[in-house]
Scaffold this active site. Structure first.
Site, mmCIF file in Angstrom:
data_model
loop_
_atom_site.group_PDB
_atom_site.id
_atom_site.type_symbol
_atom_site.label_atom_id
_atom_site.label_comp_id
_atom_site.label_asym_id
_atom_site.label_seq_id
_atom_site.Cartn_x
_atom_site.Cartn_y
_atom_site.Cartn_z
ATOM 1 N N TRP A 1 -2.836 -2.773 -1.692
ATOM 2 C CA TRP A 1 -2.566 -4.203 -1.904
ATOM 3 C C TRP A 1 -3.337 -4.897 -0.799
ATOM 4 C CZ3 TRP A 1 -0.464 -8.462 0.580
ATOM 5 C CH2 TRP A 1 -0.075 -9.533 -0.244
ATOM 6 N N HIS B 1 16.164 -37.322 -9.296
ATOM 7 C CA HIS B 1 15.458 -37.818 -8.108
ATOM 8 C C HIS B 1 13.985 -37.407 -8.108
ATOM 9 C CE1 HIS B 1 19.185 -39.330 -6.586
ATOM 10 N NE2 HIS B 1 19.761 -38.138 -6.724
ATOM 11 N N GLU C 1 17.146 -17.645 -9.124
ATOM 12 C CA GLU C 1 16.735 -16.262 -9.400
ATOM 13 C C GLU C 1 16.121 -16.165 -10.804
ATOM 14 O OE1 GLU C 1 16.075 -13.745 -7.877
ATOM 15 O OE2 GLU C 1 16.168 -12.099 -9.290
ATOM 16 N N ARG D 1 3.808 -0.410 -4.885
ATOM 17 C CA ARG D 1 3.549 -0.921 -3.532
ATOM 18 C C ARG D 1 2.226 -1.684 -3.443
ATOM 19 N NH1 ARG D 1 6.808 1.402 0.111
ATOM 20 N NH2 ARG D 1 5.422 0.776 1.785
ATOM 21 N N CYS E 1 0.844 -1.179 0.000
ATOM 22 C CA CYS E 1 0.000 0.000 0.000
ATOM 23 C C CYS E 1 0.888 1.241 0.000
ATOM 24 C CB CYS E 1 -0.941 0.109 1.191
ATOM 25 S SG CYS E 1 -2.088 -1.256 1.342
ATOM 26 N N LYS F 1 5.870 -4.759 -4.491
ATOM 27 C CA LYS F 1 7.327 -4.666 -4.398
ATOM 28 C C LYS F 1 7.834 -4.795 -2.971
ATOM 29 C CE LYS F 1 11.387 -2.885 -6.242
ATOM 30 N NZ LYS F 1 11.840 -4.188 -6.742
ATOM 31 N N LYS G 1 12.320 -14.929 -11.639
ATOM 32 C CA LYS G 1 12.028 -13.822 -12.561
ATOM 33 C C LYS G 1 10.953 -14.243 -13.542
ATOM 34 C CE LYS G 1 13.208 -10.972 -11.095
ATOM 35 N NZ LYS G 1 13.870 -11.048 -9.840
ATOM 36 N N ASN H 1 -1.321 2.387 5.743
ATOM 37 C CA ASN H 1 -0.468 1.340 5.200
ATOM 38 C C ASN H 1 0.011 0.515 6.383
ATOM 39 O OD1 ASN H 1 1.493 -0.195 3.865
ATOM 40 N ND2 ASN H 1 3.041 1.401 4.110
#
Ligand code: G6P
Length: 608
Positions: free
Chosen positions: A74, A504, A481, A27, A2, A603, A485, A100
């Site tokens: 959010w 495995h 990473e 946010r 937020c 984020k 992405k 927030n």
């Protein structure tokens, strides 16, 4: 999560609030709203959906007025809809606020307020705050807000206005970020600096429990007991363009391109004129270091992946055992941490709730703590004993890119410094590595030249339904990473697996056309990777390899190759992640995804 903004001054508030919210959309972006005081009343408009929806409504039905607050959400409590969107306003419309954070005891407070006759219309925890402030209001907004927060447990940053006292905005925070922007005949609040940059570079950071009362001409700050506080303003050094797309279609692409500069900006302040590492912020003597028997690196998401490289580098160069942990796990597993532990929290934003809680837990257990963060004045930077800033500049896209590469640079400098001080790294090797690191600005620039080739690959692969990223050693960490992405921005199911583990279980999922991205940058492990590639190809996989340029052999084995400039095996992650960032980006673009604002994500995650 937020974003909140507030404006008080002589101009129309609405466009200033909207512009501020645009900069905070990273946010949260599931609903947005504004409350503006106008002509004796507070008018509220708030809508489900992106900020654009609110903008369109405001164009049709503008709200005049020069005092207002805004919010981009959010959702945590209550689904994203018009009703649950902020600002929230009292039943009689005299107090409105944006929030927030999370109020942990909201159920208890709600029950009590209902008994007191308050009528709730939403499922949010925030509505509790508005009723609380109303309950305590006796003609003094500051007092009412102070009494209300005395009842609240949890995290909050608030912007509050009242039609009875329209000449002020009252703002307060605890565990959620809030910056106060100092203007001329106008003042601002915001969750983050980019929202203010167009108007001012002079800001105050509020500490926990502090309250700012903004009028057009003045900002008064009080501590949690209501005593006035003298604060030094902080001057922001970046300019407006750092928070603009500057011709790129997305922030993510811009930030990928900013990596050469960000890498240089992180590295150079840590090298003295003899190119020796000197980390001013982290001045541990040889004796201090010898007392450390273990390092713990704790973080979330991409920052955690950078921590995996940190572990590798520190163990390799300094021979100190390193444990890595995901912050949300660390805090509940009663880890072995004591005065001999060096605890490193990694966080781009410096406000991730789990990382912050882990840091506090490590401090409680006596560890020396350090933060690697990108945001000056952020929560973790204030609470850790030492702070290492990655000078990457603002990162706006939800998917982290330049923050990751600069966090890795930070780890290399720390590992080199520890290694030299402990004598575990030969001086000659130390100097060779630094010399090589100094070429990384150029090497990353060179890599970016190949982006069209990667786009070509992405255009052929964007329809895949799942992907696997494999690697060994340090490549395994980079594979994680790369996979993150891809999944976060393209919504393709993606998994990273240590190549040796494939057989495995995971290899059962490989079939004709399955995309496998194989990292093969480690000379020592190359033959092992080749076996893994052969195994997946035998089951029909389409293999894109990431390899050092000059590796002719891989051209014969993989279906496609993304090359990186040659470098020491220990340093490849900074380079090998870049083609993976570009691949994810172009696949997401080809699929028509909203690259900078992926669904369900935010984020900075300031809730548990
Ligand atoms: C969110 C972001 C990720 C980020 C993670 C940790 O999930 O979407 O990109 O890596 O939080 O954030 P931090 O600010 O602590 O690095």
């Amino acid at each position: 999560m937020c974003g909140i903004v507030g404006y008080i001054g002589g101009k129309q508030a609405s466009p200033i609030l909207i512009e501020g919210l645009q900069k905070l959309e990273y946010r949260g972006y599931d609903s947005a709203g504004v409350a503006i005081y106008n002509d004796g009343e507070i008018a509220v408009q708030k809508y489900k959906g992106r900020l654009k929806v609110l903008e369109e409504h405001l164009e049709k039905k503008p709200i005049p007025g020069s005092v207002g607050i805004g919010h981009t959400r959010w959702a945590t409590h209550g689904e994203p809809n018009d009703l649950n969107a902020h600002p929230h306003i009292t039943t009689d419309g005299h107090i409105a606020l944006v929030h927030n954070g999370i109020i942990e005891n909201y159920t208890r407070l709600k029950e009590w307020l209902i008994e007191e006759g308050k009528i709730f219309k939403t499922e949010t925890d925030t509505e509790v705050i508005v009723h609380l402030v109303d309950y305590f209001y006796e003609g003094d907004l500051e007092k009412a807000v102070r009494r209300a927060i005395g009842k609240m447990e949890g995290a909050f940053a608030l912007g509050v206005i009242s039609k009875n006292e329209p000449e002020k905005i009252v703002s307060v925070r605890k565990d959620s970020p809030l910056v106060v922007g100092i203007g001329k005949e106008e003042n601002f609040i915001a969750s983050d600096i980019p929202a203010l940059l167009k108007h001012t570079k002079e800001v105050y950071f509020l500490d926990d429990g502090e309250m700012a009362v903004l009028t057009e001409k003045d900002i008064a700050i009080y501590d949690e007991f209501g005593q006035p506080v003298e604060k030094e303003p902080f001057t922001v050094t970046w300019d407006v363009s750092s928070a603009e797309k500057e011709g790129y279609e997305h922030f993510m692409m811009k930030e990928i391109h900013e990596q050469p500069k960000a890498i240089r900006d992180t590295l150079s302040p840590r090298l003295n004129d003899r190119n020796m590492v000197e980390i001013e912020e982290f001045n541990l003597s040889r004796e201090d270091i010898q007392r450390i028997d273990k390092i713990m690196i704790v973080a979330c998401g991409t920052a955690y992946h950078a921590g995996l490289i940190g572990k590798f580098a520190i163990e390799k160069f300094a021979k100190i055992p390193v444990e890595t942990d995901i912050a949300s796990e660390f805090r509940y597993r009663d880890p072995f941490v004591n005065e001999k532990t060096l605890f490193i929290a990694v966080s781009q934003s410096g406000e991730t709730a789990d990382t912050l809680a882990a840091l506090r837990e490590a401090k409680r257990k006596g560890a020396r703590t350090m933060a690697i963060t990108n945001v000056v004045g952020s929560r973790v930077s204030r609470e850790a004993d030492d702070v290492y800033y990655t000078w990457a500049g603002p990162e706006i896209a939800v998917a982290s890119t330049k923050a990751y590469t600069t966090q890795i640079v930070a780890f290399y400098t720390i590992a080199l410094d520890l290694g030299l001080k402990l004598g575990t790294l030969k001086e000659e090797t130390y100097h060779q590595i630094i010399k090589e690191l100094l070429t990384f600005g150029e090497k990353t620039e060179a890599l970016l030249q190949y982006k069209k080739d990667i786009q070509f690959l992405a255009d052929a692969q964007f329809n895949n339904t799942s992907a696997f990223y494999i690697g060994r050693g340090i490549d395994d960490a980079v594979a994680r990473e790369g996979s993150l992405k891809l999944k976060e921005i393209s919504y393709i199911h993606s998994e990273a697996i240590a190549a040796g583990e494939l057989k495995h279980g995971t290899i059962a999922l490989i079939e004709d056309g399955t995309l496998v991205v194989a990292l093969t940058t480690q000379d020592r492990l190359y033959d092992k990777m080749l076996s893994a590639i052969k195994e997946v190809k035998a089951r029909g996989a389409y293999v894109i390899a990431v390899a050092k340029e000059g590796n002719q052999d891989i051209q014969k084995e993989a279906d496609a190759v993304m090359s990186i400039p040659d470098t020491y095996d220990e340093l490849t992650p900074i380079l090998s992640v870049i083609p993976l960032q570009l691949l994810a980006y172009y696949i997401a673009v080809a699929r028509g995804c909203d690259v900078d604002k992926p669904k369900n994500l935010a984020k900075s995650v300031t809730v548990e």
